[in-house]
Design an enzyme around this catalytic site. Structure first.
Site, short mmCIF file in Angstrom:
data_model
loop_
_atom_site.label_atom_id
_atom_site.label_comp_id
_atom_site.label_asym_id
_atom_site.label_seq_id
_atom_site.Cartn_x
_atom_site.Cartn_y
_atom_site.Cartn_z
N GLY A 26 0.06 -5.32 -7.34
CA GLY A 26 -0.21 -5.79 -5.99
C GLY A 26 -0.24 -4.67 -4.97
O GLY A 26 -1.08 -4.64 -4.08
N THR A 62 -1.86 -9.58 0.98
CA THR A 62 -3.14 -9.54 0.28
C THR A 62 -3.06 -8.84 -1.05
O THR A 62 -3.91 -9.05 -1.93
CB THR A 62 -4.19 -8.83 1.16
OG1 THR A 62 -3.72 -7.52 1.50
CG2 THR A 62 -4.44 -9.61 2.44
N CYS A 63 -2.04 -7.99 -1.20
CA CYS A 63 -1.93 -7.28 -2.47
C CYS A 63 -1.68 -8.22 -3.63
O CYS A 63 -2.01 -7.92 -4.78
CB CYS A 63 -0.84 -6.22 -2.39
SG CYS A 63 0.79 -6.90 -2.00
N VAL A 64 -1.05 -9.38 -3.36
CA VAL A 64 -0.78 -10.34 -4.42
C VAL A 64 -1.40 -11.70 -4.12
O VAL A 64 -1.03 -12.71 -4.72
CB VAL A 64 0.74 -10.49 -4.64
CG1 VAL A 64 1.31 -9.24 -5.28
CG2 VAL A 64 1.47 -10.81 -3.33
#
Length: 1007
Positions: free
Chosen positions: A698, A974-976
């Site tokens: 992520g 947003t990474c995950v």
């Protein structure tokens, strides 16, 4: 006594003495004595033969002296002629006889023709003219040859003896001409001409030799068709294959030969073209082309259609039999001179035809011959042929044969040839070929090799292949407004129109798709690709390339603006897609070398694997979803082969990146990293402290998202945007500096990493730039997205009704940077080459090529080098530009809420029955399309759904409890792909807060 009478006699032991010797010694001794006896016998027979020859020679000298005395006693009489015929080649006596005949005049012939010795005289005079001809062939510049040639002219000319001999003249001439034809008249005349140096056109023998070349053709008429055919064929085989015929003759003789050369009778050669070519060497074939090019063009319009057809078929057959490169540079050696650069694989280097002569060293051709040959592909010559064949159906097909062969043997001139054919006929040639020949052709009506190989269909291949070449070339300079003419509104008068209707293009493209698929899908059909097309000396692999280029060009238009019916491009009914995909994945693994490198050309791949051949050349024949799954399987296999799928602790790259300096630190630390293995990112916050947490993928996605925002910012100088906000490399000088090229290389690697890890990127690239990822070129139709004004200007020029020279254009283009302008030649000495009616399509191609390709060549090359480090180029060739954009950034379609809801995970206090979650889905259901996209972008950083649905989103879309504070806005990681949603009790408040969050820029939450 014989010379060897004293030789040692065989010794015989009569004394009965015994000797001790082994059996081997006895055998060797017997063998040696036997060999000695055999040698003595041979020497004896040789001596007898020498003695016999010597006596014969001595007797011949005596007889020859007697015959010479007989000749001197009766030089012009029958006995003298008999004596001279028996003597044979004696230059001195022949000179004496011919001089006497000249002095005697016509009366000498008349006395025998009208007398009782006519038959005896005719037998002798025929043999005499053969001796004269041989003497001339050996020594054409000797003084006696002038008399010999006058006598030959007297007996062969239709007018010389007509008055003196009256009615007997014609029979005499026909008899002697036939006799000479059977005794190598034309080979001996060719030898005589060849023995006179080319530059000695002032030789007195030439004006006497030249009429002899055409006398037999004037003598034999329709009543002597066999003799006429023999003479006509011999003239083409022996005389017109001499080098530099126009340069050998003085002007008067050249005019005489041209006037008497009966090109109108060329139709007699039609059945024997193949045999004629088969007996000629490479240099003789080239000379034949050059000489026909010198004499035939001025008479095209006066020739009967049958003769013009035969001449064109002869020229085409000769050209197809020549080795590649004999008329110009080898295409692989001169690829840089092409208007459109060839694809970056070895396919472009293959000769398009086969010929046994390809194994013969190329001859060194005289510059004057090459200059004469260069007239064949000129617009002036082609236009004259188009005009001459306008009303003759068979001549029109022969013209196709000629132009098709010209493009094969002279590939660097093919663009000019095809452009001339398109411009001169205003597309009429395309319509004529399709409607007159191709539409009813059985080829391609169904998938099957039997139809393609059937000799009964040989006549249909030529118009089909030439139409394919011609229409593919016309598409290079055809704008979408012309391609789709009449689709949206009735066409204006004189408006540019597509030569084929869309329905015709649909029908033709389906035929060619069936042909192409059949040629690629040939498992178990060993030897097909090494064979030739029925009726043409053209390889099947050349057919495959031509048809594939056509299909790719038409499919590109259909992808940009669909006009074909659903399923038009698919071959699902012929194969099982699931089995196809499984086999393709297995076959692709076989192309991995021990060092992990995949470096095979499209042709090699197609030869070894029909499935990969389809995927690399006509991928649109397979459904997009199937190709995406194959692409991802290729990546999984690649990860497995390098051990990246195990997420090895020791092979991962660990690095730190400062917030606010993501692009700079990423470039410094990851430019040379092994990006195929996991990358572990640790952020350094504004205080210089490491942010806590473990990167399970992520954090890298967050890094990648931030990196993309920075490196694709057009203010950084690396990228420009068109009016659709699509990116393409900056063409300024700054972008070509080594440091900038390293940035392009790095960005290519990063985007390759995104494709490798199925990370969607919220960035759109211009179609012409994406085409370069696929190894394809962009032309006029792509220019509208880059420079609409220039596009409209080129469209105006293409359809300008007047003379383009009125516009004062030349082959240059003006480039401007920072207020400084510079003029660039589009071809060597381009500033001195005006744009004319004949070359305007070339100008349009060169301008488009410069703007779309050449200006950004270095930047594109560097970018693609980086991309290729991560993704095998042949994997990308499974997609077109639009599909590649979808692969990068997701599907540009409405968001399927049902699919999203089924593939959403929940965390904290939430589950799919929790009231806040139920309210959330009701609120999102009430969003319009743009609001849903904004929500998706807020959570995942990309506003488009994954190309295969949300089940393919990694990690899955997730909603987690965000606390009880209803004044707090939703936030995201947003990474995950995580949405942190507070437990709102009011659906109205939830809607208000959610819209405020997704449009206010509230976003990543570290809590």
């Amino acid at each position: 006594m014989l010379p060897f009478a004293q030789e040692k006699r065989r010794k015989i032991n009569l004394g009965g003495a015994t000797s001790v010797a082994s059996q081997t010694d006895i055998l060797h001794s017997a063998k040696a004595r036997r060999s000695e006896r055999e040698e003595n016998r041979r020497r004896h027979e040789s001596a007898l033969c020498i003695q016999s020859r010597w006596r014969s020679f001595q007797q011949f000298r005596v007889v020859k002296r007697i015959l010479a005395e007989m000749f001197q006693e009766d030089v012009l009489g029958l006995n003298g002629m008999r004596a001279l015929v028996l003597i044979g080649n004696n230059d001195q006596l022949l000179a004496q006889w011919s001089e006497s005949v000249i002095r005697a005049g016509d009366g000498w012939s008349l006395q025998y023709v009208s007398g009782s010795d006519m038959e005896h005289w005719l037998v002798l005079v025929r043999q005499m003219v053969v001796l004269l001809l041989i003497s001339v062939a050996n020594s054409p510049r000797a003084p006696a040859s002038l008399n010999h040639l006058q006598i030959l002219d007297k007996f062969l000319s239709p007018t010389s003896n007509a008055q003196a001999l009256g009615a007997c003249a014609e029979d005499l001439r026909i008899n002697i001409s036939n006799y000479l034809l059977r005794r190598r008249l034309y080979p001996l005349l060719a030898k005589a001409l060849g023995n006179i140096p080319v530059d000695e056109k002032g030789s007195p023998s030439i004006p006497l030799l030249v009429p002899l070349l055409t006398h037999p053709l004037r003598t034999f008429g329709p009543s002597h068709s066999d003799s006429f055919l023999e003479a006509y064929t011999s003239l083409f085989q022996h005389i017109l294959t001499l080098p530099l015929i126009p340069n050998r003759f003085p002007l008067t003789s050249l005019t005489q030969f041209s006037a008497n050369l009966p090109l109108a009778a060329a139709f007699v050669l039609s059945p024997s073209i193949s045999r004629l070519i088969s007996v000629l060497g490479v240099e003789e074939r080239v000379n034949l082309l050059a000489n026909i090019a010198a004499f035939a063009p001025p008479r095209y319009t006066t020739l009967p259609s049958t003769s013009l057809t035969t001449l064109l078929n002869l020229l085409a057959a000769v050209m197809r039999s020549l080795p590649t490169g004999v008329l110009g540079p080898n295409p692989s050696a001169a690829a840089g001179k092409q208007v459109a650069e060839s694809e970056s694989d070895s396919d472009s280097e293959d000769p398009a035809h086969i010929s046994p002569a390809n194994r013969v060293p190329l001859p060194r051709l005289d510059e004057r011959t090459l200059k004469r040959l260069q007239t064949l592909p000129t617009p002036t010559h082609i236009n004259s042929l188009i005009h001459a064949t306008q009303s003759h159906t068979m001549s029109r097909i022969a013209l196709c044969d000629f132009l098709f062969a010209l493009c094969i043997v002279w590939p660097l001139r093919s663009d000019s040839v095809l452009s001339t054919a398109v411009v001169s006929t205003s597309g009429g040639f395309v319509r004529e070929l399709y409607r007159g020949y191709v539409r009813s052709s059985p080829l391609g009506k169904e998938v099957g090799l039997i139809t393609l190989l059937d000799p009964a269909n040989a006549d249909t291949w030529l118009p089909l292949l030439f139409l394919t070449d011609l229409y593919t070339h016309s598409l290079l300079t055809m704008g979408d407004d012309e391609f789709f003419s009449g689709l949206d509104a009735p066409a204006r008068a004189n408006a540019p129109r597509n030569p084929l209707s869309l329905d015709e293009i649909i029908s033709l493209s389906r035929k060619l798709l069936n042909i192409s698929f059949t040629l690629f899908w040939r498992e178990g059909q060993i030897g097909v690709q090494s064979g030739v097309v029925p009726g043409l000396n053209v390889k099947w692999e050349s057919v495959t390339r031509k048809v594939t280029r056509f299909l790719q060009a038409v499919h590109a238009r259909d992808s940009r603006r669909p006009f074909t019916p659903p399923g038009h491009w698919l071959v699902n009914e012929h194969i099982d897609i699931a089995s196809f995909a499984e086999a393709a994945i297995v076959e692709e693994q076989q192309f991995v070398r021990p060092d992990g490198v995949r470096s095979f050309s499209r042709r090699t791949i197609a030869d070894l694997s029909p499935r990969l051949g389809v995927l690399n050349n006509i991928p649109f024949a397979i459904p997009f979803e199937a190709r995406v799954n194959i692409f991802r399987a290729f990546i999984r296999n690649d990860k497995h082969s390098i051990g990246a799928d195990t997420r090895s602790f020791f092979r991962r790259t660990r690095t730190t990146v400062r917030r606010g300096h993501v692009a700079e630190d990423g470039f410094d630390k990851l430019a040379d990293a092994d990006l195929k293995h996991p990358i572990e990112i640790t952020f350094i916050d504004q205080f210089g402290e490491k942010e806590m947490g473990i990167d399970g993928g992520g954090v890298f996605k967050e890094f990648f998202t931030d990196l993309s925002k920075e490196v694709f910012d057009s203010d950084r100088g690396l990228w420009l945007v068109n009016k659709k906000n699509e990116l393409y490399p900056n063409h300024g000088s700054y972008a070509t500096q080594p440091h900038s090229l390293n940035w392009y290389r790095f960005i290519g690697r990063i985007l390759g990493k995104a494709l490798y890890e199925s990370i969607l990127v919220d960035v759109a690239f211009a179609g012409f730039f994406l085409a370069k990822w696929l190894g394809r070129q962009s032309f006029l139709d792509d220019l509208a997205s880059l420079d609409p004004d220039l596009y409209q200007g080129l469209i105006f020029l293409k359809h300008y009704p007047g003379n383009p020279e009125e516009l004062s254009l030349n082959f240059t283009i003006v480039d401007e940077e920072f207020g400084v302008t510079r003029t660039i030649d589009l071809k060597p000495n381009g500033s001195n080459v005006p744009v004319t009616r004949d070359n305007k399509l070339e100008y349009i191609l060169r301008v488009s090529h410069y703007r779309l390709t050449k200006q950004i060549k270095e930047q594109s090359t560097a970018f693609f080098e980086g991309l290729s480090d991560m993704i095998d180029p042949k994997w990308l060739r499974m997609f077109n530009q639009q599909e590649l954009q979808v692969l990068l950034g997701g599907v540009n379609t409405p968001i399927d809420l049902n699919d999203l809801q089924k593939n959403t995970n929940y965390g904290g206090l939430y589950d799919d029955k929790e009231p806040t979650i139920l309210a959330f889905w009701r609120v999102v259901e009430g969003f319009d399309s743009e609001q849903r996209r904004a929500l998706l972008r807020f959570v995942t950083s990309v506003g488009r759904p994954p190309l295969l649905g949300f089940s393919g989103l990694v990690p899955k879309f997730c909603i987690r409890d965000g606390g009880e504070d209803e004044n707090r806005l939703p936030s995201s990681s947003t990474c995950v792909n995580l949405l942190k949603l507070p437990r709102y009790k009011s659906e109205r408040v939830l809607r208000q807060k959610l819209l405020q969050a997704i449009y206010s820029g509230a976003g990543f939450d570290l809590s």
